[in-house]
Write an enzyme that holds these catalytic residues in place. Structure first.
Site, mmCIF file in Angstrom:
data_model
loop_
_atom_site.group_PDB
_atom_site.id
_atom_site.type_symbol
_atom_site.label_atom_id
_atom_site.label_comp_id
_atom_site.label_asym_id
_atom_site.label_seq_id
_atom_site.Cartn_x
_atom_site.Cartn_y
_atom_site.Cartn_z
ATOM 1 C CB CYS A 33 -0.925 -0.019 1.210
ATOM 2 S SG CYS A 33 -1.901 1.472 1.334
ATOM 3 C CB CYS B 95 -3.206 2.580 -1.647
ATOM 4 S SG CYS B 95 -3.358 0.929 -0.996
ATOM 5 C CE LYS C 58 -4.568 3.736 -6.435
ATOM 6 N NZ LYS C 58 -5.491 2.667 -6.014
ATOM 7 C CE1 TYR D 132 2.657 1.350 8.020
ATOM 8 C CE2 TYR D 132 3.043 3.459 6.953
ATOM 9 C CZ TYR D 132 2.191 2.445 7.314
ATOM 10 O OH TYR D 132 0.860 2.517 6.997
ATOM 11 C CE1 TYR E 18 -7.069 -1.334 -6.814
ATOM 12 C CE2 TYR E 18 -7.775 -3.618 -6.964
ATOM 13 C CZ TYR E 18 -6.991 -2.638 -6.380
ATOM 14 O OH TYR E 18 -6.127 -2.960 -5.366
ATOM 15 C CD GLU F 182 -6.947 2.284 -9.069
ATOM 16 O OE1 GLU F 182 -7.837 2.458 -8.226
ATOM 17 O OE2 GLU F 182 -5.856 1.751 -8.787
ATOM 18 N NE ARG G 11 -8.941 -13.438 -18.695
ATOM 19 C CZ ARG G 11 -8.565 -14.393 -17.912
ATOM 20 N NH1 ARG G 11 -7.863 -15.389 -18.379
ATOM 21 N NH2 ARG G 11 -8.887 -14.384 -16.635
ATOM 22 C CG ASP H 289 -3.568 -8.137 -0.480
ATOM 23 O OD1 ASP H 289 -4.551 -7.746 0.187
ATOM 24 O OD2 ASP H 289 -3.011 -7.445 -1.351
ATOM 25 C CG HIS I 256 -28.757 22.518 -3.894
ATOM 26 N ND1 HIS I 256 -28.891 21.664 -4.956
ATOM 27 C CD2 HIS I 256 -28.949 23.777 -4.363
ATOM 28 C CE1 HIS I 256 -29.163 22.385 -6.033
ATOM 29 N NE2 HIS I 256 -29.198 23.662 -5.700
ATOM 30 C CD GLU J 160 -28.372 18.423 -4.650
ATOM 31 O OE1 GLU J 160 -29.420 18.788 -4.113
ATOM 32 O OE2 GLU J 160 -27.595 19.211 -5.226
HETATM 33 C C1 LIG Z 1 -1.036 -0.913 -7.629
HETATM 34 C C2 LIG Z 1 -1.884 -1.206 -6.433
HETATM 35 C C3 LIG Z 1 -2.824 -0.290 -6.029
HETATM 36 C C4 LIG Z 1 -3.603 -0.540 -4.917
HETATM 37 N N1 LIG Z 1 -4.532 0.389 -4.557
HETATM 38 C C5 LIG Z 1 -5.307 0.181 -3.469
HETATM 39 C C6 LIG Z 1 -6.241 1.171 -3.046
HETATM 40 O O1 LIG Z 1 -6.390 2.220 -3.676
HETATM 41 N N2 LIG Z 1 -6.950 0.920 -1.927
HETATM 42 C C7 LIG Z 1 -6.818 -0.229 -1.198
HETATM 43 O O2 LIG Z 1 -7.478 -0.394 -0.174
HETATM 44 N N3 LIG Z 1 -5.943 -1.197 -1.603
HETATM 45 C C8 LIG Z 1 -5.194 -1.004 -2.703
HETATM 46 N N4 LIG Z 1 -4.286 -1.958 -3.088
HETATM 47 C C9 LIG Z 1 -4.225 -3.223 -2.330
HETATM 48 C C10 LIG Z 1 -3.411 -3.044 -1.065
HETATM 49 O O3 LIG Z 1 -2.148 -2.514 -1.378
HETATM 50 C C11 LIG Z 1 -3.269 -4.399 -0.368
HETATM 51 O O4 LIG Z 1 -4.554 -4.934 -0.149
HETATM 52 C C12 LIG Z 1 -2.563 -4.275 0.966
HETATM 53 O O5 LIG Z 1 -1.301 -3.689 0.829
HETATM 54 C C13 LIG Z 1 -2.437 -5.679 1.588
HETATM 55 O O6 LIG Z 1 -1.707 -5.598 2.772
HETATM 56 P P1 LIG Z 1 -0.945 -6.881 3.297
HETATM 57 O O7 LIG Z 1 -0.432 -6.524 4.655
HETATM 58 O O8 LIG Z 1 -1.774 -8.078 3.152
HETATM 59 O O9 LIG Z 1 0.271 -7.088 2.299
HETATM 60 P P2 LIG Z 1 1.407 -6.095 1.828
HETATM 61 O O10 LIG Z 1 1.071 -4.685 2.094
HETATM 62 O O11 LIG Z 1 1.706 -6.497 0.432
HETATM 63 O O12 LIG Z 1 2.634 -6.455 2.771
HETATM 64 C C14 LIG Z 1 3.300 -7.668 2.664
HETATM 65 C C15 LIG Z 1 4.735 -7.424 3.064
HETATM 66 O O13 LIG Z 1 5.357 -8.682 3.287
HETATM 67 C C16 LIG Z 1 6.691 -8.624 2.806
HETATM 68 N N5 LIG Z 1 7.103 -10.014 2.596
HETATM 69 C C17 LIG Z 1 6.595 -10.912 1.722
HETATM 70 N N6 LIG Z 1 7.186 -12.109 1.876
HETATM 71 C C18 LIG Z 1 8.085 -11.962 2.883
HETATM 72 C C19 LIG Z 1 9.000 -12.850 3.502
HETATM 73 N N7 LIG Z 1 9.093 -14.141 3.159
HETATM 74 N N8 LIG Z 1 9.768 -12.368 4.489
HETATM 75 C C20 LIG Z 1 9.698 -11.069 4.898
HETATM 76 N N9 LIG Z 1 8.837 -10.194 4.336
HETATM 77 C C21 LIG Z 1 8.038 -10.634 3.347
HETATM 78 C C22 LIG Z 1 6.576 -7.798 1.535
HETATM 79 O O14 LIG Z 1 7.800 -7.237 1.170
HETATM 80 C C23 LIG Z 1 5.547 -6.744 1.968
HETATM 81 O O15 LIG Z 1 6.178 -5.601 2.509
HETATM 82 C C24 LIG Z 1 -3.463 -1.740 -4.189
HETATM 83 C C25 LIG Z 1 -2.513 -2.677 -4.590
HETATM 84 C C26 LIG Z 1 -1.731 -2.423 -5.703
HETATM 85 C C27 LIG Z 1 -0.718 -3.435 -6.131
#
Ligand SMILES: Cc1cc2nc3c(=O)[nH]c(=O)nc-3n(C[C@H](O)[C@H](O)[C@H](O)COP(=O)(O)OP(=O)(O)OC[C@H]3O[C@@H](n4cnc5c(N)ncnc54)[C@H](O)[C@@H]3O)c2cc1C
Length: 460
Positions: free
Chosen positions: A43, A48, A51, A98, A176, A180, A197, A305, A438, A443
């Site tokens: 994110c 997010c 982007k 962070y 999406y 975008e 597709r 995710d 308004h 609205e």
């Molecule tokens: C281009 C794009 C646009 C998006 N726009 C939106 C939006 O507008 N609004 C919205 O709500 N969501 C958006 N999303 C989705 C959103 O980014 C994800 O849903 C969110 O980041 C998921 O969080 P997470 O903690 O599951 O994973 P992540 O944020 O992906 O964090 C996972 C972390 O784990 C680390 N990692 C992975 N494997 C290992 C390992 N073995 N050891 C150590 N570290 C590891 C990675 O490096 C990463 O930092 C977007 C995603 C993308 C790709």
């Protein structure tokens, strides 16, 4: 002395992992979070936030044009390198925040790739850590098909860091992220083709939203080619990419400067050692979890995710916090995935919450549908022919609003407010009792009168 160095070891410092780690530490747990790239996760670093900054940038093109009708004159010059440098600076600032948040919460940051050796041992950069509980929050990763020349293509990861803005871009995909990025490139001056597709973009969204956005993208000059398949991509000596594309039954060749694949994301579970810990995955590689985000191994949880439930940041954050509460707060906490609002930061953007018309008809015997489409006031002076769509779906029997959808300026901001009403189960009458603000586009949500009633097949 406990045999575990940590009560809780989180894999991934993204949306789910950081929130889980901080909440757990706040509840007194000894917590570590492993991160192989940059704290903040998708994110903050390549999703997010960057982007959305590019989406803002892309909108200025039209804003400058429209401003002329409001009496402004300006010169328009755009620098991609300035935009990317400023974006990078902001992302670095957020990454620092962070890191500081983790440190000030008492969370140990382990920098490197984490791998489970068994249910209680995690290895990071050749060091082994014993943890009583583990949270897998490793996110997702873009999927690329196996076609000739795919190595010349980029994903959203690289699109946010291109050295130059492509003059001509092909965006493959209809979700999406695809629409975008198509909007970003187009708004900044590129020629853009979307190759998808499917029969219509934004699968899973309400059909009126899909058709409306499709028409608006075409209006803006994006060449949307539905039912299109890329057969191969070749890199020419000039550096251009030649793409062989089949649209319907027609074969075509496109010459572009970049091909961006946005054809979906897959849970990031490869190389994590989950098999050695006995964690069950589904066919897509997602960790299978129960309502409390617990995996098939009782002390291993997964959130965000990587579980392939709803891949959005606020959902990942909720899931991460809920795991920490369940483990260390003494309150088993499930996450409610009903009526989660979604936004698409396309141009124009989309905001949506609750059921689509198709889903509503599956869930209710009779549904009242209210739809309106109009040109927003802000576009009247400049003659911009962009229309806004607003749609409400109401269960005929209870009169509860079960879906709200909007395509138009500020739709994501507006739908956040409407989502509270939908989540609270308010009725159409209660919407109507709310006095309008308004003149606004929003609205319309409280003044809709034109109704058609549709019946499910069993009812009809
Ligand atoms: C281009 C794009 C646009 C998006 N726009 C939106 C939006 O507008 N609004 C919205 O709500 N969501 C958006 N999303 C989705 C959103 O980014 C994800 O849903 C969110 O980041 C998921 O969080 P997470 O903690 O599951 O994973 P992540 O944020 O992906 O964090 C996972 C972390 O784990 C680390 N990692 C992975 N494997 C290992 C390992 N073995 N050891 C150590 N570290 C590891 C990675 O490096 C990463 O930092 C977007 C995603 C993308 C790709």
């Amino acid at each position: 002395m406990s045999e575990h160095e940590f009560d809780f070891l989180v894999v991934g410092a993204g949306s789910a992992g950081v929130r889980a780690a901080r909440v757990a530490a706040g509840l007194g747990a000894r917590v570590a979070v492993a991160e192989s790239y940059r704290p903040g996760g998708t994110c903050v670093i390549r999703g997010c936030v960057p982007k959305k900054l590019l989406v803002y940038a892309a909108h200025y093109g039209e804003d400058f044009e429209d401003a002329r009708s409001y009496g402004w004159t300006s010169s328009r010059q755009f620098s991609w390198s300035t935009l990317i440098a400023n974006k990078d600076r902001e992302i670095a600032r957020l990454e620092d925040i962070y890191r500081t948040l983790l440190k000030s919460s008492g969370v140990t940051l382990l920098e490197g790739h984490a791998r489970l050796l068994d249910a209680e041992t995690v290895e990071v950069e050749h060091r082994r850590y014993r943890a009583a509980n583990t949270l897998i929050a490793s996110g997702g990763w873009p999927m690329l098909p196996d076609i000739p020349g795919i190595e010349h293509c980029i994903t959203s990861n690289e699109a946010l860091e291109l050295a130059e803005l492509p003059r001509r871009a092909l965006v493959v995909g209809g979700g999406y992220i695809a629409v975008e990025f198509a909007g970003i490139f187009k708004g900044l001056g590129a020629e853009v083709v979307i190759g998808y597709r499917g029969e219509q973009i934004l699968r899973g969204f309400d059909d009126d939203v899909r058709h409306h956005l499709h028409d608006e993208l075409v209006h803006k000059g994006i060449d949307v080619r539905l039912q299109s398949h890329v057969r191969r991509i070749e890199k020419l000596d000039s550096g251009e990419l030649e793409v062989a594309l089949t649209t319907g039954s027609t074969e075509q060749t496109l010459r572009v400067d970049a091909v961006l694949y946005a054809t979906g994301r897959r849970p990031n579970t490869r190389g994590l050692g989950l098999e050695s810990a006995g964690v069950d995955l589904d066919q897509q590689g997602a960790v299978i979890v129960d309502a409390y985000s617990r995996s098939s191994v009782p002390n291993i949880f997964a959130a965000g995710d990587v579980t392939n439930r709803i891949a959005l940041t606020p959902v990942a954050i909720r899931e991460g916090a809920a795991v920490a509460q369940t483990l260390f707060g003494g309150v088993p906490t499930p996450v409610d995935h009903e009526a989660v609002a979604h936004a698409v930061f396309s141009q124009p953007p989309v905001g949506t919450v609750g059921l689509t018309e198709t889903a509503a008809l599956r869930a209710f015997p009779s549904v009242d549908v209210y739809v309106t489409s109009f040109r927003p006031l802000r576009y009247t002076l400049c003659g911009r022919n962009e229309r806004t769509l607003i749609k409400l779906l109401v269960d005929s029997a209870s009169q509860r609003v079960i879906g709200a959808h909007m395509v138009g300026p500020d739709a994501p901001e507006i739908i956040q407010g409407i989502a509270i009403a939908v989540k609270a189960g308010l009725t159409k009458q209660q919407f109507d009792q709310t006095v309008a603000v308004h003149p606004t586009a929003a609205e319309e949500f409280v003044t809709l009168t034109n109704k058609r009633t549709i019946k499910s097949e069993t009812e009809a």
